[in-house]
Design a protein around this motif. Structure first.
Motif, PDB file in Angstrom:
ATOM      1  N   GLY A  81       0.793  -1.220   0.000  1.00 27.26           N
ATOM      2  CA  GLY A  81       0.000   0.000   0.000  1.00 27.26           C
ATOM      3  C   GLY A  81       0.822   1.265   0.000  1.00 27.26           C
ATOM      4  O   GLY A  81       0.291   2.367   0.081  1.00 27.26           O
ATOM      5  N   SER A  82       2.136   1.144  -0.087  1.00 28.94           N
ATOM      6  CA  SER A  82       3.014   2.319  -0.047  1.00 28.94           C
ATOM      7  C   SER A  82       3.703   2.555  -1.382  1.00 28.94           C
ATOM      8  O   SER A  82       4.728   3.207  -1.446  1.00 28.94           O
ATOM      9  CB  SER A  82       4.058   2.145   1.057  1.00 28.94           C
ATOM     10  N   GLY A  83       3.119   2.012  -2.450  1.00 25.73           N
ATOM     11  CA  GLY A  83       3.750   2.177  -3.752  1.00 25.73           C
ATOM     12  C   GLY A  83       4.818   1.123  -3.954  1.00 25.73           C
ATOM     13  O   GLY A  83       5.085   0.297  -3.090  1.00 25.73           O
ATOM     14  N   SER A  84       5.440   1.124  -5.095  1.00 26.46           N
ATOM     15  CA  SER A  84       6.447   0.119  -5.401  1.00 26.46           C
ATOM     16  C   SER A  84       7.687   0.781  -5.971  1.00 26.46           C
ATOM     17  O   SER A  84       7.633   1.873  -6.527  1.00 26.46           O
ATOM     18  CB  SER A  84       5.888  -0.903  -6.401  1.00 26.46           C
ATOM     19  N   THR A  85       8.807   0.110  -5.803  1.00 25.89           N
ATOM     20  CA  THR A  85      10.083   0.609  -6.282  1.00 25.89           C
ATOM     21  C   THR A  85      10.402  -0.026  -7.628  1.00 25.89           C
ATOM     22  O   THR A  85      10.261  -1.225  -7.802  1.00 25.89           O
ATOM     23  CB  THR A  85      11.202   0.264  -5.283  1.00 25.89           C
ATOM     24  N   THR A  86      10.826   0.800  -8.571  1.00 24.52           N
ATOM     25  CA  THR A  86      11.179   0.310  -9.894  1.00 24.52           C
ATOM     26  C   THR A  86      12.642  -0.108  -9.916  1.00 24.52           C
ATOM     27  O   THR A  86      13.504   0.612  -9.414  1.00 24.52           O
ATOM     28  CB  THR A  86      10.923   1.395 -10.960  1.00 24.52           C
ATOM     29  N   TRP A  87      12.913  -1.271 -10.494  1.00 21.81           N
ATOM     30  CA  TRP A  87      14.260  -1.796 -10.574  1.00 21.81           C
ATOM     31  C   TRP A  87      14.644  -1.958 -12.033  1.00 21.81           C
ATOM     32  O   TRP A  87      13.864  -2.490 -12.821  1.00 21.81           O
ATOM     33  CB  TRP A  87      14.354  -3.158  -9.889  1.00 21.81           C
ATOM     34  N   PRO A  88      15.849  -1.524 -12.418  1.00 17.79           N
ATOM     35  CA  PRO A  88      16.317  -1.812 -13.779  1.00 17.79           C
ATOM     36  C   PRO A  88      16.667  -3.292 -13.887  1.00 17.79           C
ATOM     37  O   PRO A  88      17.316  -3.853 -13.008  1.00 17.79           O
ATOM     38  CB  PRO A  88      17.555  -0.931 -13.918  1.00 17.79           C
ATOM     39  N   ALA A  89      16.220  -3.941 -14.940  1.00 21.75           N
ATOM     40  CA  ALA A  89      16.434  -5.380 -15.043  1.00 21.75           C
ATOM     41  C   ALA A  89      16.575  -5.804 -16.494  1.00 21.75           C
ATOM     42  O   ALA A  89      16.059  -5.149 -17.406  1.00 21.75           O
ATOM     43  CB  ALA A  89      15.271  -6.137 -14.399  1.00 21.75           C
ATOM     44  N   LYS A  90      17.275  -6.898 -16.681  1.00 16.26           N
ATOM     45  CA  LYS A  90      17.355  -7.535 -17.992  1.00 16.26           C
ATOM     46  C   LYS A  90      16.073  -8.337 -18.219  1.00 16.26           C
ATOM     47  O   LYS A  90      15.437  -8.785 -17.256  1.00 16.26           O
ATOM     48  CB  LYS A  90      18.573  -8.454 -18.065  1.00 16.26           C
ATOM     49  N   PRO A  91      15.679  -8.561 -19.460  1.00 20.39           N
ATOM     50  CA  PRO A  91      14.449  -9.318 -19.720  1.00 20.39           C
ATOM     51  C   PRO A  91      14.428 -10.689 -19.058  1.00 20.39           C
ATOM     52  O   PRO A  91      13.386 -11.126 -18.563  1.00 20.39           O
ATOM     53  CB  PRO A  91      14.431  -9.432 -21.250  1.00 20.39           C
TER      54      PRO A  91
END
Length: 351
Positions: A81-91
């Motif tokens: 409920g506090s949003g989410s963190t975006t992570w750079p990732a390979k496919p």
């Protein structure tokens, strides 16, 4: 013609992506671009992916597989409920954000899903691109270190008919991305959600059979003895699924598959999965109930290693000629059973 003779080519969308787009997502610079620029870059990648040149398309896919250009979200943060963190990732490090996989992995830490809050990462066109580059829409096998000692390897070679080995052995064994943390999370959930997650896992395993084939459930052992030889075995994740309490009974309590009759789950049967996961044979429960014995008692005796009347009499301290009630020495049957149950192995807490 002079420039072509030098090896120069006309501007190409694939080269544009490789030279001008993907370098933005290398190392610490990943995702320092604005949302608008990111969407424009994804459109350029999709345009390049539509090339008619097979060679250029393969060149693009190879470059995309090595690039951290996917915005992934940690499934462990989906229900906070506090949003989410975006992570750079390979496919190859992310699951596609299908409804089933999102529901299955919600709350499971360090499992990355494609961040479908980005409109440019939604839709079948971009899903086809991501899947071609290694993103998965079904449970994904991951190779792990060998769990076999030299004795186990010798036994496998012997069963295969060639016990000798004259060169370095190679073993390919597999788990599933996110399976272990999900199984560890299950006992902490309420009964309703745990049962729903278990049902989703069963469906996801069935989809894995459909998409990856039955060989995805196997590991391979290769060795050399006059020539290259090999044999297969059940992957380590099959062993984990058979030993872990993740299948709900009628009351919603979780058990290993061997303690639950499959028909009680209400799940859709899958013949291949039923050949790999060792559910309790329904005939045992039927016989136990017909004899007036609780099925759970049979499971307990099995855990104690009691498989014959003689063993049970020995454990209870009953002599062969003591058959009447109250003729069990100084102990009552109840006291003997309490002593027997007191020696039962304690359940191992989840790690």
């Amino acid at each position: 013609r002079f420039l072509q003779a030098l090896g120069l080519t006309e501007p190409d969308p694939v080269d544009d992506v490789i030279w001008h787009v993907l370098p933005k997502y290398a190392g610490d610079t990943a995702f320092e671009v604005s949302d608008g620029e990111y969407e424009a870059d994804i459109r350029r990648i999709l345009t390049a992916f539509g090339t008619d040149s097979k060679g250029q398309r393969e060149k693009l896919v190879t470059a995309l597989r090595a690039s951290d250009f996917i915005k992934g979200v940690d499934a462990g943060e989906l229900n906070t409920g506090s949003g989410s963190t975006t992570w750079p990732a390979k496919p190859g490090e992310v699951y596609l954000a299908t409804q089933r996989l999102k529901e299955l992995f919600t709350g499971v830490d360090r499992v990355l899903l494609v961040d479908d809050s980005c409109s440019c990462l939604r839709g079948e066109e971009v899903r086809d691109l991501l899947e071609a580059c290694g993103a998965s829409r079904s449970l994904q096998p991951l190779q792990v270190a060998s769990r076999f000692n030299w004795q186990a390897l010798l036994e496998m070679r012997t069963r295969a008919g060639w016990a000798g080995s004259t060169s370095l052995d190679t073993i390919a064994d597999f788990t599933l991305r996110g399976l272990d943390p999900m199984l560890n999370l299950l006992p902490t959930l309420d009964a309703e959600r745990a049962s729903r997650t278990a049902a989703l896992l069963w469906e996801a395993l069935g989809e894995m059979v459909d998409r990856r084939g039955t060989s995805a459930f196997l590991g391979t052992y290769n060795w050399f003895y006059f020539q290259t030889r090999s044999c297969v075995f059940d992957a380590v994740f099959v062993k984990r699924l058979n030993e872990t309490a993740w299948v709900p009974d009628r009351d919603g309590a979780l058990h290993p598959p061997s303690s639950v009759v499959f028909e009680e789950t209400g799940w859709k049967p899958n013949p291949f999965l039923l050949s790999k996961l060792q559910f309790k044979p329904p005939i045992l429960e039927a016989l136990a109930r017909e004899a007036g014995i609780e099925p759970g008692l049979l499971e307990l005796l099995k855990k104690l290693g009691v498989t014959s009347e003689a063993q049970l009499r020995t454990r209870l301290g009953i002599k062969e000629d003591q058959r009447g009630e109250g003729e069990h020495g100084t102990e009552s049957v109840g006291d003997a059973l309490k002593k027997l149950l007191g020696n039962a192995p304690k359940p191992t807490p989840p790690v």
